[in-house]
Design an enzyme around this catalytic site. Structure first.
Site, PDB file in Angstrom:
ATOM      1  N   ALA A  41     -23.051  28.763  -6.789  1.00 35.44           N
ATOM      2  CA  ALA A  41     -23.221  27.560  -7.864  1.00 35.44           C
ATOM      3  C   ALA A  41     -24.602  27.271  -7.760  1.00 35.44           C
ATOM      4  O   ALA A  41     -25.443  27.168  -6.891  1.00 35.44           O
ATOM      5  CB  ALA A  41     -22.540  26.554  -7.902  1.00 35.44           C
ATOM      6  N   ALA A  42     -25.232  27.050  -9.122  1.00 34.34           N
ATOM      7  CA  ALA A  42     -26.682  26.526  -9.387  1.00 34.34           C
ATOM      8  C   ALA A  42     -26.638  25.723 -10.254  1.00 34.34           C
ATOM      9  O   ALA A  42     -26.432  26.076 -11.373  1.00 34.34           O
ATOM     10  CB  ALA A  42     -27.596  27.696  -9.398  1.00 34.34           C
ATOM     11  N   LYS A  62     -24.979  22.687   0.187  1.00 36.86           N
ATOM     12  CA  LYS A  62     -25.644  22.297  -1.052  1.00 36.86           C
ATOM     13  C   LYS A  62     -27.203  22.185  -0.683  1.00 36.86           C
ATOM     14  O   LYS A  62     -27.687  21.426   0.189  1.00 36.86           O
ATOM     15  CB  LYS A  62     -25.179  21.151  -1.545  1.00 36.86           C
ATOM     16  CG  LYS A  62     -25.851  20.681  -2.845  1.00 36.86           C
ATOM     17  CD  LYS A  62     -25.126  19.415  -3.421  1.00 36.86           C
ATOM     18  CE  LYS A  62     -25.870  18.656  -4.634  1.00 36.86           C
ATOM     19  NZ  LYS A  62     -25.124  17.472  -5.208  1.00 36.86           N
ATOM     20  N   ASP A 194     -20.719  11.306 -12.824  1.00 38.94           N
ATOM     21  CA  ASP A 194     -21.320  12.788 -13.358  1.00 38.94           C
ATOM     22  C   ASP A 194     -19.961  13.548 -13.162  1.00 38.94           C
ATOM     23  O   ASP A 194     -19.939  14.535 -12.316  1.00 38.94           O
ATOM     24  CB  ASP A 194     -22.369  13.215 -12.676  1.00 38.94           C
ATOM     25  CG  ASP A 194     -22.911  14.532 -13.330  1.00 38.94           C
ATOM     26  OD1 ASP A 194     -22.567  14.711 -14.653  1.00 38.94           O
ATOM     27  OD2 ASP A 194     -23.572  15.181 -12.702  1.00 38.94           O
TER      28      ASP A 194
END
Length: 409
Positions: A41-42, A62, A194
């Site tokens: 993931a990015a 991460k 978020d």
């Protein structure tokens, strides 16, 4: 925009290796038993990689973009400048104050140690909810620019095919989602700001095999005082009860004069002053009304946003994001009612005196009675119209519409 959740442009492996050497003095392959340089993931701040620790645990690593801290202040100044420029051309539209007021909070996202602590607090706050899980932080492999947690197998909450494979009940899933964040908003005051689909996974519990929501990315949080939480709880209850006197009272306690606009900002749908039905999904008329409000009465919206306690901005971000998730699922449950029940329960838990406890219990009984009464009234009218329809005295679609209202209540 969905690609920005986890499919942004990736960086070369050399940058990742150099960052590890700067922060740990070792390359990733020397620190971990296995480290896959291909990111899974990015997003806007970092890339996520698979790995296995020397102890044999599967982990998600991460890794912050190496140049992020250097360009953060410049990017923020650019955003504020552009907002101010738009504000010069359109007097009522200027969100530069949001970036100015929240820039220190946004800067906290750059510290992954802070994010790790946030995730542990979130896990502690929601530990009584077995359907919520927060991955454990592996502190041995964590620095300000690198966060390592246990690896979780699951699918994004927006992955319809993945949810079908898990045989997920979307109504049940969304109810759990609303309850979890209502717990943060109304009881703990520590609010995930978020919760987009890339940060919420669904998996089967390792032992019970029941579905669990896995909350990721704890870098951005809003903090609400007890006073704000209590007033917000009572305001939310008043929305569902259509108690305009209480809506006005508790909005004013939150420094908001225009309680109707405030309610519509929270709900992102018309307040529906007339009638007793609050639909879960917006109709074409609702959408037209909300569009007109944003276009023709934006000054009221802006005044309301500026007057309320600043950290409620994070609550609005949370509510709008989970509303979008539920919309993608077909809006199977009424978010306002689910969260109102949580708000009343939070009042009972946070007010320790016997008198306040009794008052909160009374409010809960009154609330449930209101919902039962509305449901019973619709059921009676529905039965009556069904009889009339059978006799050819009423349109069939009228009966269907009213019975649908009963289900929603």
């Amino acid at each position: 925009m969905r690609k920005l959740e986890d499919k942004c442009l990736t960086r070369k492996s050399g940058e990742v290796k150099k960052l590890f050497e700067q922060d740990f003095g070792l390359a990733p392959e020397d620190m971990f038993d296995q480290f896959d340089y291909e990111p899974i993931a990015a997003a806007s701040l970092a890339q996520v990689f698979r790995g296995v620790t020397k102890e044999g645990h599967k982990v998600a690593i991460k890794v912050q973009y190496a140049d992020l801290r250097k360009r953060f202040d410049g990017d923020l100044r650019t955003i504020i400048f552009l907002q101010d420029l738009v504000g010069l051309m359109h007097k009522n539209y200027n969100f530069g104050w949001v970036a100015r007021d929240l820039q220190n909070t946004l800067r906290e996202e750059l510290d992954f140690i802070n994010e790790g602590k946030n995730s542990e607090r979130c896990a502690e706050d929601l530990k009584k909810h077995d359907h919520i899980y927060v991955p454990k932080v592996i502190w041995k492999y964590t620095k300000e620019r690198v966060l390592t947690t246990e690896f979780i197998d699951g699918c994004k909450i927006s992955d319809h095919e993945g949810l079908k494979r898990l045989k997920a009940n979307l109504a049940h899933l969304d109810t759990r989602l609303f309850q979890a964040f209502a717990e943060q908003i109304f009881r703990t005051g520590f609010v995930h700001a978020d919760p987009h689909p890339g940060n919420i996974f669904v998996r089967k519990h390792p032992t019970s095999r029941r579905l669990q929501l896995v909350l990721l990315d704890h870098g951005l949080y809003g903090k609400l005082s007890l006073e704000v939480r209590n007033n917000l709880s009572r305001f939310w209850e008043a929305i569902v009860l259509k108690d305009h006197a209480d809506m006005k009272k508790y909005a004013k306690a939150l420094n908001v004069e225009d309680y109707k606009t405030f309610a519509e900002i929270l709900l992102q749908r018309p307040l529906e002053v007339s009638g007793s039905k609050m639909s879960t999904r917006l109709t074409d008329e609702d959408l037209a009304y909300m569009s007109a409000q944003a276009k023709d009465h934006f000054d009221k919206v802006m005044t309301t946003l500026k007057s309320m306690p600043r950290n409620i901005i994070f609550v609005l971000r949370n509510l709008n994001t989970i509303r979008s998730i539920a919309w993608d699922h077909g809006d199977p449950v009424d978010r306002a009612k689910v969260m109102a029940r949580c708000a009343i329960a939070a009042l009972r838990q946070t007010n320790r005196s016997f008198g306040m406890y009794v008052n909160a219990m009374f409010r809960r009984v009154r609330f449930e009675y209101y919902l039962w009464k509305s449901s019973f009234q619709f059921w009676l009218v529905g039965c009556y119209l069904k009889v009339l329809t059978g006799l050819g005295r009423a349109p069939a679609d009228t009966t269907h519409l009213l019975l649908g209202h009963v289900v929603d209540v």
